[in-house]
Structure formats: structure tokens, C-alpha cells
Design a protein around this motif. Structure first.
Motif, mmCIF file in Angstrom:
data_model
loop_
_atom_site.group_PDB
_atom_site.id
_atom_site.type_symbol
_atom_site.label_atom_id
_atom_site.label_comp_id
_atom_site.label_asym_id
_atom_site.label_seq_id
_atom_site.Cartn_x
_atom_site.Cartn_y
_atom_site.Cartn_z
ATOM 1 N N MET A 88 1.186 -1.187 0.228
ATOM 2 C CA MET A 88 0.204 0.077 -0.223
ATOM 3 C C MET A 88 0.354 1.068 0.029
ATOM 4 O O MET A 88 0.625 1.870 -0.347
ATOM 5 C CB MET A 88 -1.079 -0.531 1.602
ATOM 6 C CG MET A 88 -1.930 1.055 1.093
ATOM 7 S SD MET A 88 -3.569 0.826 0.524
ATOM 8 C CE MET A 88 -4.466 1.687 0.957
ATOM 9 N N ASN A 89 2.281 1.628 0.756
ATOM 10 C CA ASN A 89 3.160 2.665 0.479
ATOM 11 C C ASN A 89 3.496 2.616 -0.417
ATOM 12 O O ASN A 89 3.653 3.837 -1.063
ATOM 13 C CB ASN A 89 3.875 2.259 2.286
ATOM 14 C CG ASN A 89 3.243 2.426 3.207
ATOM 15 O OD1 ASN A 89 2.426 2.879 3.141
ATOM 16 N ND2 ASN A 89 3.749 1.953 4.350
ATOM 17 N N ALA A 90 4.373 1.431 -1.151
ATOM 18 C CA ALA A 90 4.394 1.831 -2.063
ATOM 19 C C ALA A 90 3.479 2.432 -3.234
ATOM 20 O O ALA A 90 4.143 3.076 -4.115
ATOM 21 C CB ALA A 90 4.846 0.759 -2.971
ATOM 22 N N ASP A 91 2.186 2.166 -3.329
ATOM 23 C CA ASP A 91 1.639 2.469 -4.517
ATOM 24 C C ASP A 91 1.845 3.982 -4.365
ATOM 25 O O ASP A 91 1.132 4.593 -5.559
ATOM 26 C CB ASP A 91 0.164 1.414 -4.222
ATOM 27 C CG ASP A 91 -0.099 0.042 -5.013
ATOM 28 O OD1 ASP A 91 0.692 0.069 -5.577
ATOM 29 O OD2 ASP A 91 -0.903 -0.263 -4.001
ATOM 30 N N ARG A 92 0.869 4.321 -2.739
ATOM 31 C CA ARG A 92 0.465 5.633 -2.583
ATOM 32 C C ARG A 92 1.766 6.525 -3.512
ATOM 33 O O ARG A 92 1.976 7.802 -3.444
ATOM 34 C CB ARG A 92 0.693 6.147 -0.780
ATOM 35 C CG ARG A 92 -0.886 5.237 -0.711
ATOM 36 C CD ARG A 92 -0.851 5.798 0.466
ATOM 37 N NE ARG A 92 -2.078 5.621 0.967
ATOM 38 C CZ ARG A 92 -2.857 5.586 2.297
ATOM 39 N NH1 ARG A 92 -1.506 5.557 3.395
ATOM 40 N NH2 ARG A 92 -3.850 5.519 2.631
ATOM 41 N N GLN A 93 3.232 5.818 -2.791
ATOM 42 C CA GLN A 93 4.841 6.427 -3.267
ATOM 43 C C GLN A 93 4.436 6.741 -5.258
ATOM 44 O O GLN A 93 5.158 7.557 -5.347
ATOM 45 C CB GLN A 93 5.702 5.960 -2.600
ATOM 46 C CG GLN A 93 5.908 6.137 -1.030
ATOM 47 C CD GLN A 93 7.313 5.528 -0.984
ATOM 48 O OE1 GLN A 93 7.278 4.410 -0.967
ATOM 49 N NE2 GLN A 93 8.549 6.351 -0.260
ATOM 50 N N TYR A 152 7.040 11.539 2.503
ATOM 51 C CA TYR A 152 7.701 10.311 1.930
ATOM 52 C C TYR A 152 9.235 11.298 1.167
ATOM 53 O O TYR A 152 9.913 10.205 1.088
ATOM 54 C CB TYR A 152 6.969 9.570 0.787
ATOM 55 C CG TYR A 152 6.065 8.375 1.048
ATOM 56 C CD1 TYR A 152 5.983 7.958 2.060
ATOM 57 C CD2 TYR A 152 4.471 8.906 0.780
ATOM 58 C CE1 TYR A 152 5.098 6.356 2.154
ATOM 59 C CE2 TYR A 152 3.617 8.030 0.894
ATOM 60 C CZ TYR A 152 3.673 6.701 1.997
ATOM 61 O OH TYR A 152 3.655 5.731 2.133
ATOM 62 N N PHE A 153 8.760 12.174 0.801
ATOM 63 C CA PHE A 153 9.644 12.708 -0.114
ATOM 64 C C PHE A 153 10.410 13.825 0.873
ATOM 65 O O PHE A 153 11.590 14.540 0.604
ATOM 66 C CB PHE A 153 9.305 12.855 -1.180
ATOM 67 C CG PHE A 153 9.298 11.882 -2.369
ATOM 68 C CD1 PHE A 153 9.703 11.411 -2.188
ATOM 69 C CD2 PHE A 153 7.536 11.972 -2.207
ATOM 70 C CE1 PHE A 153 9.782 10.300 -3.389
ATOM 71 C CE2 PHE A 153 6.855 10.333 -2.816
ATOM 72 C CZ PHE A 153 8.136 9.551 -3.191
#
Length: 179
Positions: free
Chosen positions: A1-6, A44-45
């Protein structure tokens, strides 16, 4: 899920930077396009600069292609460089990133510095076949042609085939490359 959001954030950032440049894109507008909270973008960034730099990862394929073109024989070097660079502008997987780079670097000193550091660190540092000042001049020529063809879409350049453009500009690039 986190990778999808990123991934969604990066894609939204690429879209925003391509449409509005670095200066015209905000964390809020990127978050809205990605359908996430702006705080998540920052989580994230950390910064807009870091987010912009992360969107440039796809540009590394272009740098690798240009570096590979430089490694071949001198014969045909100008054509290989032109085809590698302009071909990346035409490839769906890299065209949006390059449009983002062009609009952002031209509209923001911060973005220009990020792009310059990437080019100097990833391309100029690894090639030894062409003098840096000559490669810089060729890069300026190709960037100008790409800007006219893909950003401004000036005619008749925008309607020419890639092969027509490469054949037309190769002699000028060759003159810059050869000592």
C-alpha cells in the motif's frame, strides 16, 4: 500500500512538473492529484526539491543511453547521440519526465541546479571520449532542438520524422564533437 501511494505521488509530481514546471507546482497540488494528504507527500519525500529529484529517476535511462552512445566508435557518434537523446523525448516511458525537466529547469534556479548536478554527476563524470566543453555544446544544441520540437512544437521541426531530424542535425553536431 505504501509503495502504491509513493508511486501515485511520483506520477502526480511528474504530471504537475511537466504541466507547470517546478515553480508552478506545489506540494498541495501534487497531493491533490495523487489523492493523498500533503503531509504524506512530505513524509515520503521531505522537501519539494527531494520530490523533484525523485521524479528524475526515469531520466537516468536517458543518461545511460547517451553514455552508451558515447562509448561507440567516433564514426557515427553524432547520429548516435542525437538518436539517443531525441529518441528518449519520443519514448512514452521517458517523454513526460523530460518535459518535466525542461519546464522545471527553465522556470526555477533550484530545479536547474538539481538537473545540472545530475548531469554533471551521472554523465560528464563517467564519459572520457569527448572533451567536456564539446559535450556541453552538443547538449545545448540537442536541448534547444528538443525544446523547439517537443515543448514549443515549432513547425516544420515538430512534424519531421526522427530520422529526418537526426540526418539534418548530425553534421553540425559532428563538427562540435570532432577536434
Amino acid at each position: 500500500m505504501n509503495a502504491d501511494r509513493q508511486t501515485a505521488i511520483l506520477e502526480a509530481a511528474r504530471q504537475q512538473f511537466a504541466r507547470h514546471g517546478y515553480a508552478g507546482s506545489t506540494i498541495r497540488s501534487i497531493a491533490a492529484e495523487a489523492d493523498v494528504d500533503p503531509a504524506l507527500v512530505m513524509h515520503y519525500f521531505r522537501t519539494k526539491d527531494a520530490l523533484f529529484a525523485a521524479t528524475l529517476d526515469q531520466a537516468s535511462a536517458l543518461i545511460d543511453g547517451v553514455a552508451a552512445a558515447l562509448e561507440g566508435p567516433r564514426d557515427g557518434l553524432a547520429e548516435r547521440l542525437a538518436r539517443a537523446y531525441l529518441g528518449a523525448w519520443e519514448a512514452p516511458q521517458t517523454s513526460l519526465t523530460l518535459l518535466s525537466v525542461a519546464r522545471s529547469a527553465l522556470s526555477s534556479p533550484v530545479a536547474a541546479q538539481i538537473v545540472r548536478q545530475m548531469l554533471e554527476g551521472r554523465l560528464l563524470a563517467r564519459q572520457t571520449t569527448v572533451r567536456p566543453e564539446r559535450l556541453n555544446l552538443v547538449g545545448a544544441q540537442l536541448f534547444g532542438i528538443a525544446t523547439a520540437r517537443y515543448v514549443l512544437r515549432t513547425e516544420p521541426l515538430a512534424s519531421m520524422t526522427l530520422d529526418e531530424v537526426v540526418v539534418t542535425i548530425a553534421p553540425a553536431l559532428h563538427a562540435l564533437l570532432v577536434d
